[in-house]
Design a protein around this motif. Structure first.
Motif, PDB file in Angstrom:
ATOM      1  N   HIS A 200       0.849  -1.173   0.000  1.00 55.32           N
ATOM      2  CA  HIS A 200       0.000   0.000   0.000  1.00 55.32           C
ATOM      3  C   HIS A 200       0.888   1.228   0.000  1.00 55.32           C
ATOM      4  N   CYS A 201       0.330   2.337  -0.368  1.00 57.35           N
ATOM      5  CA  CYS A 201       1.088   3.580  -0.425  1.00 57.35           C
ATOM      6  C   CYS A 201       0.335   4.681   0.298  1.00 57.35           C
ATOM      7  N   VAL A 202       0.039   4.480   1.547  1.00 53.48           N
ATOM      8  CA  VAL A 202      -0.571   5.526   2.367  1.00 53.48           C
ATOM      9  C   VAL A 202       0.460   5.987   3.387  1.00 53.48           C
ATOM     10  N   PRO A 203       0.442   7.258   3.743  1.00 54.28           N
ATOM     11  CA  PRO A 203       1.366   7.721   4.779  1.00 54.28           C
ATOM     12  C   PRO A 203       1.103   6.982   6.091  1.00 54.28           C
ATOM     13  N   GLU A 204       2.138   6.685   6.812  1.00 56.94           N
ATOM     14  CA  GLU A 204       2.009   5.977   8.087  1.00 56.94           C
ATOM     15  C   GLU A 204       2.347   6.945   9.214  1.00 56.94           C
ATOM     16  N   ILE A 205       1.296   7.480   9.836  1.00 61.99           N
ATOM     17  CA  ILE A 205       1.462   8.524  10.845  1.00 61.99           C
ATOM     18  C   ILE A 205       0.732   8.096  12.113  1.00 61.99           C
ATOM     19  N   ALA A 206       1.465   7.933  13.198  1.00 64.43           N
ATOM     20  CA  ALA A 206       0.872   7.510  14.469  1.00 64.43           C
ATOM     21  C   ALA A 206       0.138   8.669  15.127  1.00 64.43           C
ATOM     22  N   GLN A 207      -0.848   8.341  15.926  1.00 64.92           N
ATOM     23  CA  GLN A 207      -1.578   9.379  16.648  1.00 64.92           C
ATOM     24  C   GLN A 207      -0.688   9.959  17.744  1.00 64.92           C
ATOM     25  N   GLY A 208      -0.798  11.276  17.940  1.00 67.81           N
ATOM     26  CA  GLY A 208       0.077  11.967  18.871  1.00 67.81           C
ATOM     27  C   GLY A 208      -0.431  12.029  20.296  1.00 67.81           C
ATOM     28  N   MET A 220      -3.436  11.316   7.717  1.00 69.46           N
ATOM     29  CA  MET A 220      -2.935  10.347   6.742  1.00 69.46           C
ATOM     30  C   MET A 220      -3.669  10.476   5.417  1.00 69.46           C
ATOM     31  N   ILE A 221      -4.989  10.675   5.484  1.00 71.88           N
ATOM     32  CA  ILE A 221      -5.771  10.795   4.251  1.00 71.88           C
ATOM     33  C   ILE A 221      -5.455  12.100   3.533  1.00 71.88           C
ATOM     34  N   ILE A 222      -5.318  13.189   4.283  1.00 75.67           N
ATOM     35  CA  ILE A 222      -4.982  14.479   3.674  1.00 75.67           C
ATOM     36  C   ILE A 222      -3.630  14.394   2.974  1.00 75.67           C
ATOM     37  N   GLY A 234       2.768  14.410  11.630  1.00 75.41           N
ATOM     38  CA  GLY A 234       2.031  14.942  12.766  1.00 75.41           C
ATOM     39  C   GLY A 234       1.817  16.437  12.700  1.00 75.41           C
ATOM     40  N   MET A 235       2.174  17.058  11.558  1.00 72.25           N
ATOM     41  CA  MET A 235       2.113  18.528  11.487  1.00 72.25           C
ATOM     42  C   MET A 235       0.685  19.045  11.485  1.00 72.25           C
ATOM     43  N   TYR A 236      -0.296  18.218  11.053  1.00 74.62           N
ATOM     44  CA  TYR A 236      -1.680  18.671  11.012  1.00 74.62           C
ATOM     45  C   TYR A 236      -2.467  18.293  12.267  1.00 74.62           C
ATOM     46  N   GLN A 237      -1.962  17.357  13.045  1.00 74.31           N
ATOM     47  CA  GLN A 237      -2.780  16.786  14.119  1.00 74.31           C
ATOM     48  C   GLN A 237      -3.168  17.808  15.176  1.00 74.31           C
ATOM     49  N   ASN A 325      -4.054   0.903  11.984  1.00 76.19           N
ATOM     50  CA  ASN A 325      -4.448   1.414  13.285  1.00 76.19           C
ATOM     51  C   ASN A 325      -3.480   2.522  13.679  1.00 76.19           C
ATOM     52  N   PRO A 326      -3.961   3.756  13.875  1.00 72.75           N
ATOM     53  CA  PRO A 326      -3.041   4.852  14.196  1.00 72.75           C
ATOM     54  C   PRO A 326      -2.357   4.692  15.546  1.00 72.75           C
TER      55      PRO A 326
END
Length: 373
Positions: A200-208, A220-222, A234-237, A325-326
């Protein structure tokens, strides 16, 4: 449920897992991977009955498979999770050394298990060595949230699995036609379908933060729809969490806040609607290379693919959502027939984008950096 019933249903699940694995439904698993002979029973909170058995995966870097003991779960194989070490004995010993008198492993949400210690629940994945994570009371759910009509349909599906496996008489394959239809699963970076769907090619960003699963999925979707941005993961979270009111320990209840929050962060991505969790909707969106957000009452996941027989109007018998799962960035495969009630976040993109090659370049860059380090 007596020990004989547990053993019989565990054997049914193992047989089904082995057949589906042999047919390469779980393309993310190597051919030599197998489930262990013994597993750990996971009990329900409501009546203390065993709900499923968790078997470690052998021949892989950790991982486990959950096999149903209750007919209302539908599929004998509830979930397959790779690359996550399942060590119940080790965690029980650790909890005992810290003074917790454990009782049993329980299912406290649809996709999480915990060690029950009186009125305290310890999560082995969300803790640190010497400091188990204590599950907050608000996260402890007594029911899976399946509507009555889905419970009844799941029992019928389970009976169909029993009949199909029994009809094989040890022949090594399932006799019913619907189990032998070719499988396919979508790769968001490819033009067509990929058997097993290993990439898959989705960004992998853990929840902060503990409550930031929704902001993490949204980010991740954005970032999937946009070229990679400078500033780090995590810049948008923080901005999303602020817009959604998740500071100060408040839980997200008003899903209608999500569209304006997404628009506030990016004018290139629009959240069009909350839609029902339907197989046709999943196939339509993933085929169009649009990842989905999956919202339950207490958690959010990124849906980046599916596995199973492709069908538009009905749920295939071996249908799985491929989710990220984030919390801990665990890649999971959830049986579609026993998902708890929830909603899907459906996104659209504004204008032209170069997300496909941009995400590929990002993953190659990360791979190169790991090699250099």
């Amino acid at each position: 449920m007596d020990a004989k019933t547990v053993a019989e249903r565990s054997r049914l699940g193992l047989t089904t897992f082995n057949i589906l694995h042999e047919k390469r439904l779980f393309g993310f698993l190597k051919r030599g991977v197998a489930a262990a002979d013994t597993g750990t029973e996971i009990f329900g909170l409501e009546d203390g009955e065993p709900v499923f058995v968790r078997f470690p995966l052998l021949g892989e870097a950790g991982g486990y498979v959950d096999l149903a003991l209750q007919e209302w779960l539908g599929d004998p194989v509830v979930a397959v999770v790779p690359n996550v070490r399942w060590d119940p004995e080790g965690f029980q010993a650790q909890a005992s050394a810290l003074g917790y008198k454990w009782r049993r492993w329980v299912s406290y949400t649809a996709d999480e298990v915990a060690l029950e210690c009186g009125n305290v629940f310890l999560d082995p994945y969300r803790g640190r060595k010497g400091q188990p994570y204590v599950v907050p009371p608000r996260e402890v759910r007594k029911e899976w949230g399946l509507p009555p009509e889905q419970l009844a349909d799941n029992k019928r599906r389970y009976e169909a699995y029993v009949a199909a496996v029994a009809a094989t008489n040890g022949a090594g394959g399932l006799a019913v036609t619907r189990f032998t239809t070719s499988q396919g699963s979508l790769d968001l970076c490819s033009v067509g379908s990929v058997p097993g769907g290993a990439y898959h090619c989705v960004p992998e960003i853990a929840q902060g933060g503990d409550l930031w699963c929704v902001p993490a999925v949204l980010e991740m979707i954005i970032e999937f729809f946009l070229p990679p941005k400078k500033g780090g993961e995590g810049m948008y979270q923080g901005k999303l969490a602020s817009d959604l009111g998740l500071y100060g320990g408040a839980a997200l209840k008003d899903w209608q806040k999500i569209p304006p929050a997404v628009s506030d962060v990016s004018a290139k991505v629009i959240l069009t609607a909350l839609i029902a969790v339907e197989w046709g909707s999943v196939v339509t969106e993933i085929d169009a290379r649009r990842p989905l957000g999956y919202l339950t009452d207490d958690h959010a996941f990124l849906v980046f693919g599916y596995s199973g027989v492709v069908a538009w109007t009905s749920v295939p018998p071996s249908a799985y959502l491929r989710v990220l799962n984030p919390w801990g960035l665990k890649e999971e495969h959830l049986s579609f027939s026993c998902l708890p009630s929830g909603s899907l976040l459906k996104f659209w993109q504004v204008g032209h984008t170069i997300q496909s090659w941009a995400m590929k370049m990002r993953r190659w860059a990360r791979h190169f950096i790991r090699l250099r380090s």
